[in-house]
Design an enzyme around this catalytic site. Structure first.
Site, PDB file in Angstrom:
ATOM      1  N   SER A  89     -20.449 -17.026 -44.411  1.00 36.74           N
ATOM      2  CA  SER A  89     -21.053 -16.981 -43.074  1.00 36.74           C
ATOM      3  C   SER A  89     -21.073 -15.599 -42.436  1.00 36.74           C
ATOM      4  O   SER A  89     -21.620 -15.436 -41.343  1.00 36.74           O
ATOM      5  CB  SER A  89     -20.348 -17.973 -42.135  1.00 36.74           C
ATOM      6  OG  SER A  89     -20.754 -19.295 -42.430  1.00 36.74           O
ATOM      7  N   LYS A  92     -24.408 -14.297 -41.302  1.00 37.83           N
ATOM      8  CA  LYS A  92     -24.954 -14.523 -39.960  1.00 37.83           C
ATOM      9  C   LYS A  92     -24.913 -13.266 -39.100  1.00 37.83           C
ATOM     10  O   LYS A  92     -25.653 -13.158 -38.115  1.00 37.83           O
ATOM     11  CB  LYS A  92     -24.202 -15.664 -39.275  1.00 37.83           C
ATOM     12  CG  LYS A  92     -24.377 -17.019 -39.950  1.00 37.83           C
ATOM     13  CD  LYS A  92     -23.632 -18.106 -39.186  1.00 37.83           C
ATOM     14  CE  LYS A  92     -23.871 -19.479 -39.783  1.00 37.83           C
ATOM     15  NZ  LYS A  92     -23.130 -19.708 -41.028  1.00 37.83           N
ATOM     16  N   SER A 333     -20.613 -21.068 -35.841  1.00 33.68           N
ATOM     17  CA  SER A 333     -21.135 -20.780 -37.175  1.00 33.68           C
ATOM     18  C   SER A 333     -22.129 -21.845 -37.633  1.00 33.68           C
ATOM     19  O   SER A 333     -21.976 -22.467 -38.679  1.00 33.68           O
ATOM     20  CB  SER A 333     -19.985 -20.662 -38.183  1.00 33.68           C
ATOM     21  OG  SER A 333     -20.392 -19.911 -39.312  1.00 33.68           O
ATOM     22  N   LYS A 447     -16.565 -12.305 -36.980  1.00 31.51           N
ATOM     23  CA  LYS A 447     -17.238 -13.440 -37.610  1.00 31.51           C
ATOM     24  C   LYS A 447     -16.468 -13.848 -38.846  1.00 31.51           C
ATOM     25  O   LYS A 447     -16.098 -13.009 -39.679  1.00 31.51           O
ATOM     26  CB  LYS A 447     -18.676 -13.063 -37.988  1.00 31.51           C
ATOM     27  CG  LYS A 447     -19.488 -14.215 -38.553  1.00 31.51           C
ATOM     28  CD  LYS A 447     -19.801 -15.233 -37.470  1.00 31.51           C
ATOM     29  CE  LYS A 447     -20.250 -16.547 -38.090  1.00 31.51           C
ATOM     30  NZ  LYS A 447     -19.142 -17.317 -38.703  1.00 31.51           N
TER      31      LYS A 447
END
Length: 532
Positions: A89, A92, A333, A447
């Site tokens: 992720s 992202k 997320s 993140k």
């Protein structure tokens, strides 16, 4: 930079129920110690990070790590910065930055209701069209408000069909390389330009399945769908007090949700999220029900089709601005939001709402921001990181974190990052339960990323003396527990960092302090497990 980076006071680390407080002042390690040089603190930081990367949790793994001064770009530490790795992720970060670059923080998604004819005495002689452009925030409440606007416009009846137009995007629903076994689960929802978010988290393209025990043993459990819909069928064989663990599954290729097993008498209700096959029809069904609830009768059938150009506009809805929508997307997320943004970028910049058009435009946007994407080995197959075809290096992510500081959307972007240890899910997000009681809590904005054998943490942290730092940690290939304790220990060590204060520590002790009594990998990141 001041919008996200601040200074911190005493160092606070908790081990079990014990608080260890150490104050580092004016370059002194302890009372009476000799003054340290700037080199001492940096050398000790590198020693500690080297030690952390030798932790048993990373046995057999490959790790790309970069630490820089976020203001000057000075490299404080690197470990395999150019190695091509799976980002999970952390992908992202690229998608969200490209969306802000291409679409702008004030971009809004529109949803239109049009008709083949104007209403006459409340009746539309012809069809009504529901036209989507990818809004990921369309909830049942939004569709009800849209239907109420139709009724307020004087419409009481539609003689023709209710037609959904989702052609703003192509009809590819699933990303390249996504695992078939993931398809029933909310993190792998199908992508459409017209869809429904099931809850306030804006989980898009899914339905909530609430299962509750009956009033007597042996009776069937109760099953309710939210939003209520006839588009999804329930096959319920589960019983109250029945043997076997409760299972809620969607059979691939259709919209039958099978509920089996049992729930204990007097037990709590269980809520699961399951994806909806062909979510355009789901959105149309929710809107049809909303029209009926608001006194608008549709005589024809709910169908999909392309809206003609000569329609008469009735009402429309606009989403919140992209800068606001980034909060649930990045904090929680949300994979489907990422793919919607890729297709929206493709539609805006490439003339086509598809992965094939959107992913090259994401890369072009990153180049404009200042990244050398070919030189840093970027390979993109989706926007969320769910595909194992994505590849990038720690150096590329570090460059993005560095170059973004000069962008006008920087503060909006970092406001969407999870904040370590904050109990509010829309603030802490996937870091809500991490680094609590440490100097990284309320300090680290980063993140997360999690897949089998892949774990990542990348973002910003302020050092002990207020030095703004950026960091990237990409771990691939671990075969046992996910190395989140090591990642957290790195972030905490950076929060303690001061150039004029040598602070070599015991790496394994630091990990135990961050995760007292917790077996590594006993919980997944919150974007993959609702229990978080």
């Amino acid at each position: 930079m001041s919008a996200i980076l601040g200074t911190h006071g005493p160092l606070l680390v908790r081990t079990g129920g014990t608080a260890l407080v150490g104050v580092l002042t004016a370059g002194l390690l302890a009372v009476g110690a000799a003054p340290a040089t700037a080199a001492d603190g940096l050398s000790d930081l590198r020693t500690d990070l080297d030690a952390l990367l030798k932790d048993p949790l990373l046995a057999g793994a490959t790790s790309g790590v970069v630490v820089r001064n976020a203001a000057t770009g000075e490299v404080l530490y690197e470990h395999q910065p150019q190695t091509s790795l799976l980002p999970a992720s952390n992908n992202k970060l690229l998608t969200s930055a490209a969306a802000l670059e291409v679409l702008g923080a004030d971009y809004r998604f529109s949803t239109l209701v049009s008709a083949t004819a104007a209403p006459s005495d409340g009746v539309i002689e012809g069809d009504m069209h529901l036209i989507g452009t990818g809004d990921p925030s369309l909830t049942a409440e939004t569709f009800d408000a849209l239907a109420a606007k139709v009724a307020d416009a004087g419409v009481t009846e539609v003689t023709g069909d209710l037609i959904a137009d989702d052609t703003w995007f192509d009809d590819a629903r699933l990303g390249a390389g996504w695992e078939a076994g993931d398809q029933p689960y909310y993190y792998a929802a199908q992508v459409s330009a017209l869809t429904v978010a099931a809850n306030s988290d804006l989980d898009t393209g899914v339905v909530e399945v609430q299962v509750s025990p009956g009033t007597r043993g042996g009776r069937a459990v109760g099953v309710a769908l939210r939003p209520a819909t006839d588009y999804v069928r329930v096959d319920n064989t589960a019983t109250t007090g029945g043997r076997g663990k409760l299972a809620v599954t969607r059979r691939l290729g259709g919209n039958t949700i099978a509920v089996s097993g049992g729930l204990p008498l007097g037990g709590r209700a269980v809520t699961e999220l399951r994806t909806v096959h062909e979510p355009t029809g789901y959105a149309l069904d929710v809107f049809r029900r909303a029209l009926a609830d608001n006194g608008v009768r549709v005589g024809g059938s709910p169908v999909s089709g392309t809206a003609p150009a000569d329609l008469i506009g009735l009402v429309h809805h606009e989403s919140a601005e992209l800068g606001e929508l980034l909060v649930p997307f990045m904090k929680l997320s949300n994979n489907t939001h990422a793919e919607i943004l890729v297709k929206t970028i493709g539609r805006r910049a490439g003339g086509e709402g598809s992965w094939a058009a959107g992913l090259p435009e994401v890369e072009r946007a990153l180049t404009r921001i200042g990244l050398d994407t070919p030189g840093l080995g970027l390979e993109l197959t989706d926007g969320s990181g769910l595909s194992r075809g994505n590849r990038l290096s720690a150096a590329l992510l570090a460059d993005l974190l560095q170059e973004a500081t000069d962008e006008p959307w920087f503060e909006t972007w970092t406001d969407s990052f999870p904040i370590a240890g904050d109990p509010d899910r829309m603030v802490g997000g996937t870091l809500t339960n991490r680094m609590r009681g440490t100097p990284a809590a309320g300090n680290v904005r980063a993140k997360t990323g999690t897949m089998t054998g892949v774990s990542a943490l990348s973002g910003y942290v302020t050092g002990k003396r207020g030095e703004p730092l950026l960091f990237v940690v990409l771990d691939n290939g671990h075969t046992g527990a996910a190395p989140r304790p090591v990642q957290d220990a790195i972030a905490v060590r950076l929060a303690r960092f001061a150039r004029d204060a040598p602070t070599v520590g015991d790496a394994s002790r630091t990990i135990r302090q961050i995760h007292p009594g917790q077996q590594p990998n006993d919980r997944l990141e919150c974007s993959w497990a609702r229990a978080c």
